[in-house]
Write a protein that holds these residues in place. Structure first.
Motif, PDB file in Angstrom:
ATOM      1  N   ASP A 317       0.804  -1.225   0.000  1.00  0.00           N
ATOM      2  CA  ASP A 317       0.000   0.000   0.000  1.00  0.00           C
ATOM      3  C   ASP A 317       0.834   1.272   0.000  1.00  0.00           C
ATOM      4  O   ASP A 317       0.297   2.373  -0.066  1.00  0.00           O
ATOM      5  N   ALA A 318       2.162   1.166   0.067  1.00  0.00           N
ATOM      6  CA  ALA A 318       3.031   2.352   0.058  1.00  0.00           C
ATOM      7  C   ALA A 318       3.162   2.893  -1.358  1.00  0.00           C
ATOM      8  O   ALA A 318       3.272   2.119  -2.321  1.00  0.00           O
ATOM      9  N   ASP A 319       3.170   4.223  -1.496  1.00  0.00           N
ATOM     10  CA  ASP A 319       3.366   4.816  -2.819  1.00  0.00           C
ATOM     11  C   ASP A 319       4.299   6.034  -2.800  1.00  0.00           C
ATOM     12  O   ASP A 319       4.525   6.663  -3.824  1.00  0.00           O
ATOM     13  N   MET A 320       4.846   6.362  -1.624  1.00  0.00           N
ATOM     14  CA  MET A 320       5.693   7.554  -1.523  1.00  0.00           C
ATOM     15  C   MET A 320       6.745   7.359  -0.439  1.00  0.00           C
ATOM     16  O   MET A 320       6.526   6.619   0.525  1.00  0.00           O
ATOM     17  N   SER A 332       8.836  14.666  -0.765  1.00  0.00           N
ATOM     18  CA  SER A 332       7.945  13.533  -1.027  1.00  0.00           C
ATOM     19  C   SER A 332       8.239  12.984  -2.418  1.00  0.00           C
ATOM     20  O   SER A 332       7.920  13.602  -3.418  1.00  0.00           O
ATOM     21  N   THR A 386       5.749   5.768   3.030  1.00  0.00           N
ATOM     22  CA  THR A 386       4.396   6.154   3.423  1.00  0.00           C
ATOM     23  C   THR A 386       3.497   6.254   2.198  1.00  0.00           C
ATOM     24  O   THR A 386       3.764   5.636   1.165  1.00  0.00           O
ATOM     25  N   GLN A 387       2.455   7.072   2.302  1.00  0.00           N
ATOM     26  CA  GLN A 387       1.514   7.290   1.205  1.00  0.00           C
ATOM     27  C   GLN A 387       1.291   8.789   1.004  1.00  0.00           C
ATOM     28  O   GLN A 387       1.378   9.574   1.959  1.00  0.00           O
ATOM     29  N   TYR A 388       0.971   9.158  -0.231  1.00  0.00           N
ATOM     30  CA  TYR A 388       0.640  10.559  -0.491  1.00  0.00           C
ATOM     31  C   TYR A 388      -0.590  10.986   0.306  1.00  0.00           C
ATOM     32  O   TYR A 388      -0.725  12.161   0.665  1.00  0.00           O
ATOM     33  N   ARG A 390      -1.216  10.220   3.274  1.00  0.00           N
ATOM     34  CA  ARG A 390      -0.879  10.343   4.691  1.00  0.00           C
ATOM     35  C   ARG A 390       0.075  11.491   5.011  1.00  0.00           C
ATOM     36  O   ARG A 390       0.074  12.019   6.117  1.00  0.00           O
TER      37      ARG A 390
END
Length: 500
Positions: A317-320, A332, A386-388, A390
Motif C-alpha cells: 500500500d506504500a506509494d511515496m 515527497s 508512506t503514502q501521499y 498520509r
C-alpha cells in the motif's frame, strides 16, 4: 544629568535600543557557538521566517536574489531587528518597562522557535534567551542614564546643551562590542565548519563497482558553452538551510521506516561497505526560469536507493517516500521513482570527491527525472515509506505539485542575451534536457525565420542534459534567437512562458 529636548532624548533612546540589541545579538551568537551552533538567533528566526513564508514569497526571493536569497534574508532580518530595537528604546523611555519587555520578548520568540526546529536539543533555547535578556537589561540600564527631556513649557535651549559626549561614546561602544562578539561567535562557528571540512578532506571514497562513462563527443568545447560536467564550485545551491549542517560521518545514520516489513538503520560504515555505483545526472530546481542557471550536471557516487528499500521491504500500500534532512526539510518522492531502473542514488561523492558540505555532506539523495524539491534531499537522515494520502513534503504542504517531473526545456548559452557579436560566422550553442526522458533534437529560430535543426552532441544518458550548436552567418543589426527541444518521446518544448 542635564535636561535636553524630547526629540533628542528619543533619538538617544532609539540608539540605546539598537546598541543594547547589538550587544544582545552578539552575546547570543557567541552563546550559540559554544552550546548550539544550529541555534544561532539569526538562523533560528530566519529559518522560522522561511517556514512560515508563503510560496509566492519564496518564489519572489529566488527570482530576485537567486542563490543569494539567504544572504538577502539575513540582511532583511537585521534591518527589521534594528528597527524594532530603535522603537523599543523609545518605548522604554516613554513607557517603561514596555521597551525592555519587547526586547526580552524577541529573545523569547527565538527560544520558542528554536525548539520547533528538527535538530533542536535541550540547549537550543539558550542563545536566544541570552540575547533577549542581555538586550532587555542593557537597554533598561542605558536608557535610565540618558539625559532627562525638557518640560514641554521649557524655553528653547542652545545646541551646546545637548546629550553628553560620554552618553554617545557609551552607546557607540556597546554597539561595537556587540558586533565584535557576533564576529567572535561567527569565527567560532567557522571553526566548527573547518573541523568538518578537515574530516571531509581526510575521507577516501570507495572505488565504484560500476563507473560512468562520458563520451568525448559529449563535450563540444565551444567557448561560453556550459561544460557537460559542472564543477562543484559552480553547481547551483537552493535549500532551506541558513546554517549549513556540519555532520561528522561517524555520527551520521539513516533510518528507513514506515510502511515497511522491517525497519533498517544504516551508518556511514555500512554505506561505504556496499557496492558503489557512479552515474552522471543532471539536477534542476523547479524555480529555474527560462534560460536560467539553477541546473547542473555532475558525476555522483553512491548506493542505489532501491537496494536499500529492498532491505526494508515496503508494503504493497506504500506509494511515496518522505525523505528527512537533519535540518527539518522533507521531500515527497514517488516510490516507483526510487525502485525503477533509474539510478536514484544515496550519494556520498560528487565529481570524484566527497560531497561538498553545502551540497549535502556526508549523504544526500540524487533522483534523475524529478525536480529537486521532491527528490534531492541533502544531509538526509530518514527515508519514511508512506503514502501521499498520509504525508506531505516541505514544499507540497505549501501548495506545490506532489510529484514534480522535470519538464522539457532548452537554453541558449552563446551568444548571451544582449551580447554584441561581429557580423559574419557565429556559433549559436546551448544545452537541452528532460531528465529520465532524453532529448532527440533541438531547433533554432533566428528572428521570424524557419526553425533550423541544430547539431546535438553525444548524450551521456537520458538522465543528463545534452549540448547543441548551430553555425550562423550573422548580419548587421539586432536579432532575436529562440530554441526549442524535442524529447525522445516526440514531444516539442512548449512556446508558452510560465512562471517558475
Amino acid at each position: 544629568m542635564t535636561p535636553t529636548s524630547s526629540r533628542t532624548t528619543d533619538l538617544l533612546a532609539a540608539v540605546a535600543g539598537v546598541s543594547a540589541t547589538a550587544l544582545g545579538a552578539g552575546l547570543g551568537e557567541l552563546a550559540a557557538a559554544v552550546v548550539a551552533p544550529s541555534a544561532s538567533p539569526f538562523a533560528v528566526i530566519g529559518g522560522g521566517m522561511i517556514d512560515i513564508a508563503p510560496a509566492w514569497a519564496k518564489d519572489l526571493a529566488i527570482s530576485w536574489f537567486g542563490t543569494a536569497d539567504k544572504a538577502a534574508l539575513l540582511v532583511g532580518i537585521a534591518v527589521l531587528l534594528l528597527a524594532v530595537a530603535a522603537a523599543a528604546g523609545v518605548l522604554e523611555r516613554r513607557r517603561p518597562p514596555w521597551g525592555r519587555v519587547v526586547l526580552a520578548a524577541l529573545g523569547g520568540v527565538g527560544a520558542i522557535v528554536s525548539m520547533t526546529r528538527a535538530d533542536a536539543g535541550i540547549l537550543s533555547p539558550v542563545p536566544s534567551l541570552v540575547a533577549g535578556v542581555a538586550a532587555a537589561v542593557g537597554g533598561a540600564l542605558l536608557i535610565a542614564r540618558l539625559p532627562r527631556p525638557l518640560p514641554t513649557d521649557a524655553p528653547a535651549r542652545s545646541d551646546t546643551e545637548g546629550p553628553s559626549r560620554r552618553s554617545v561614546l557609551v552607546l557607540s561602544g556597546l554597539a561595537v562590542v556587540g558586533g565584535a562578539l557576533a564576529a567572535v561567535g561567527s569565527a567560532a562557528m567557522r571553526g566548527g565548519a573547518q573541523a568538518t571540512s578537515a574530516i571531509r578532506a581526510a575521507l577516501r571514497l570507495p572505488t565504484p563497482a560500476v563507473t560512468a562513462t562520458v563520451p568525448a563527443a559529449a563535450e563540444l568545447g565551444i567557448p561560453g558553452l556550459s561544460p557537460v560536467i559542472t564543477p562543484a564550485a559552480d553547481f547551483y545551491r537552493i535549500d532551506t538551510a541558513l546554517v549549513v549542517p556540519q555532520i561528522d560521518p561517524s555520527e551520521w545514520s539513516l533510518r528507513i521506516h514506515g510502511l515497511v516489513e522491517e525497519e533498517v538503520v544504516l551508518r556511514w560504515d555500512d554505506i561505504v561497505a556496499l557496492p558503489q555505483r557512479e552515474t552522471v545526472a543532471t539536477l534542476v530546481c523547479v524555480s529555474n526560469a527560462v534560460g536560467g542557471s539553477l541546473i547542473g550536471t555532475a558525476r555522483w557516487l553512491g548506493v542505489p536507493i532501491r537496494d536499500l528499500l529492498a532491505r526494508a521491504r515496503p508494503t504493497p500500500d506504500a506509494d511515496m517516500v518522505l525523505s528527512h534532512s537533519i535540518d527539518g526539510f522533507t521531500a515527497s518522492t514517488p516510490l516507483e521513482a526510487l525502485t525503477d531502473e533509474r539510478e536514484a542514488l544515496l550519494a556520498i561523492g560528487m565529481n570524484g570527491e566527497p560531497l561538498p558540505i553545502e551540497h549535502g555532506f556526508p549523504v544526500r539523495m540524487v533522483v534523475p527525472g524529478l525536480y529537486g524539491y521532491v527528490s534531492a534531499t541533502k544531509w538526509v537522515t530518514e527515508l519514511e515509506v508512506t503514502q501521499y494520502a498520509r504525508a506531505e513534503g516541505y514544499w507540497t504542504s505549501r501548495g506545490w505539485s506532489a510529484r514534480g517531473p522535470v519538464k522539457l526545456a532548452s537554453r541558449i548559452d552563446v551568444p548571451r542575451a544582449g551580447a554584441r557579436v561581429d557580423a559574419g560566422p557565429v556559433t549559436i550553442a546551448g544545452v537541452a534536457w528532460q531528465t529520465h526522458v532524453g532529448v532527440s533534437g533541438v531547433e533554432v529560430q533566428i528572428d521570424d525565420g524557419p526553425w533550423q535543426p541544430a547539431m546535438l552532441a553525444s548524450a551521456i544518458s537520458s538522465d543528463t542534459w545534452v549540448q547543441w550548436s548551430l553555425p550562423w552567418d550573422a548580419t548587421s543589426g539586432p536579432h532575436t534567437i529562440r530554441c526549442r527541444a524535442t524529447s525522445t518521446t516526440g514531444d516539442t518544448q512548449t512556446p508558452a512562458h510560465a512562471a517558475p
